[in-house]
Structure formats: structure tokens, C-alpha cells
Motif scaffolding. Sequence first.
Motif, PDB file in Angstrom:
ATOM      1  N   SER A   1       0.838  -1.202   0.000  1.00 21.65           N
ATOM      2  CA  SER A   1       0.000   0.000   0.000  1.00 21.65           C
ATOM      3  C   SER A   1       0.870   1.247   0.000  1.00 21.65           C
ATOM      4  N   PHE A   2       0.359   2.264  -0.674  1.00 24.35           N
ATOM      5  CA  PHE A   2       1.078   3.525  -0.816  1.00 24.35           C
ATOM      6  C   PHE A   2       0.137   4.681  -0.531  1.00 24.35           C
ATOM      7  N   LEU A   3       0.677   5.741   0.049  1.00 26.65           N
ATOM      8  CA  LEU A   3      -0.092   6.959   0.312  1.00 26.65           C
ATOM      9  C   LEU A   3       0.380   8.036  -0.651  1.00 26.65           C
ATOM     10  N   ILE A   4      -0.563   8.652  -1.338  1.00 27.32           N
ATOM     11  CA  ILE A   4      -0.262   9.769  -2.231  1.00 27.32           C
ATOM     12  C   ILE A   4      -0.857  11.017  -1.602  1.00 27.32           C
ATOM     13  N   LEU A   5      -0.007  12.028  -1.391  1.00 27.30           N
ATOM     14  CA  LEU A   5      -0.449  13.309  -0.841  1.00 27.30           C
ATOM     15  C   LEU A   5      -0.311  14.382  -1.910  1.00 27.30           C
ATOM     16  N   GLU A   6      -1.330  15.195  -2.039  1.00 32.07           N
ATOM     17  CA  GLU A   6      -1.332  16.274  -3.026  1.00 32.07           C
ATOM     18  C   GLU A   6      -0.218  17.269  -2.734  1.00 32.07           C
TER      19      GLU A   6
ATOM     20  N   MET B   1       6.963  11.112  -8.102  1.00 38.72           N
ATOM     21  CA  MET B   1       6.968  10.100  -7.035  1.00 38.72           C
ATOM     22  C   MET B   1       7.292  10.690  -5.667  1.00 38.72           C
ATOM     23  N   GLY B   2       7.658  11.976  -5.635  1.00 36.09           N
ATOM     24  CA  GLY B   2       7.983  12.624  -4.364  1.00 36.09           C
ATOM     25  C   GLY B   2       6.800  12.752  -3.425  1.00 36.09           C
ATOM     26  N   CYS B   3       5.599  12.645  -3.934  1.00 39.04           N
ATOM     27  CA  CYS B   3       4.422  12.758  -3.067  1.00 39.04           C
ATOM     28  C   CYS B   3       3.848  11.382  -2.725  1.00 39.04           C
ATOM     29  N   VAL B   4       4.606  10.323  -3.043  1.00 34.75           N
ATOM     30  CA  VAL B   4       4.178   8.954  -2.747  1.00 34.75           C
ATOM     31  C   VAL B   4       5.073   8.386  -1.656  1.00 34.75           C
ATOM     32  N   SER B   5       4.453   7.792  -0.657  1.00 32.38           N
ATOM     33  CA  SER B   5       5.207   7.092   0.391  1.00 32.38           C
ATOM     34  C   SER B   5       4.599   5.702   0.574  1.00 32.38           C
TER      35      SER B   5
END
Length: 188
Positions: free
Chosen positions: A20-25, A85-89
Motif C-alpha cells: 500500500s502507498f499513500l499519495i499526498l497532493e 513520485m515525491g508525493c508517494v510514500s
Amino acid sequence: MSRKQKIVTIEAEGRDRGKSFLILEKSAWDQERWAMRLLLALGKAGVDIPDDALTAGVVGIMAAGITSLSRLTPDDAEPLMDEMMGCVSIIPDLSRRDPANTEMPITRSILRGGSQGEGDIEEFATLLRLRAEVAELHVGFSVPAALSTLAAHHLTSNRQNSSTSRRSAGRSSRAVKPRSKNSKATTG
């Protein structure tokens, strides 16, 4: 109002299944800076945004930009792709919550793989999926939907232009003035 966020769990077969990955705007400033670098890189590569993409609005422009990415040099494309990809963790465990914000899972930066070992993302398809999800979160539409919208708009505008061209092919849209008896016909 807080920034948009999205949790993406990979369901496709492969080594990333279940991750699972979190994407933040990104902030509006960061989004604008990224879009400007993309447009400048596309211009440097000689890519023109077609008129039908411009008339389709932001969806058309993004779709045209996405379809033209292959014309960028690696030196221009890689920083743009990395920044996406910098906003994906990664979310190591969906059940563990951040103590500072119990609404959010605990995340960490994605470890990149390389020749020395595997990172958190092991499938090319996962990278493509995450990049598409980043685009969708930031601009509010999916990449396939944008391409479909642009294609439909292109077909519609071509049909309208064709029928207009056929109707006016036999006659001019300018009014014809009758010549006076004293005027001479000239050819140019």
C-alpha cells in the motif's frame, strides 16, 4: 482545507501485490512549478500542444503532454518523473496509525531499488500505476479518461470542420458586389 490524499493498494499479480502507498497532493506552488517545467521541456523538445487539446481545456492539455513525454530527453524527463513520485510514500502496515494523526497510517519514504538490491517497488507496472494515480489526484481525472476525452474531442472537431469545409467548398462566404458598367474585370 487539507490537501487531497489517496491510499493505493496494489492488487495486480506480482512482487508488489498487497503493498500500500499513500499519495499526498502537492501544494499549488509545487504543482505550478512542475507543470511549467513540463511545458518548457516539451517546448524544448519541439512538441506543440495541438489546438484541439487547447480547446478541450486542462484535460486536453494534460493528455497531450502525457502522450508527448516520450519526446523528452532522459535529462529532462527523469527529474519530472522523480518529482511525481515525491508525493508517494509506502505504508508498511495499514493497521498502524500515526500517533500524531490517528486518521493517517504510518508511512515512510520509498526505498529505490538498484543494482545493489531491491527497493520497495519491484514491478514496472506498479510505477506506472502510481504515476497515473498521482496525476489523477492532482488534476482530478484519470490518464486513460483524459486520452479518451482528447480523442473524442479530436474526432468531433474533425467532423465539424469537414462538414463546414464541404458546405462552403462550392461557394464563398463573402458577399459578391455587382460590378458597375464602368468597372473593368481584373485578374490577379
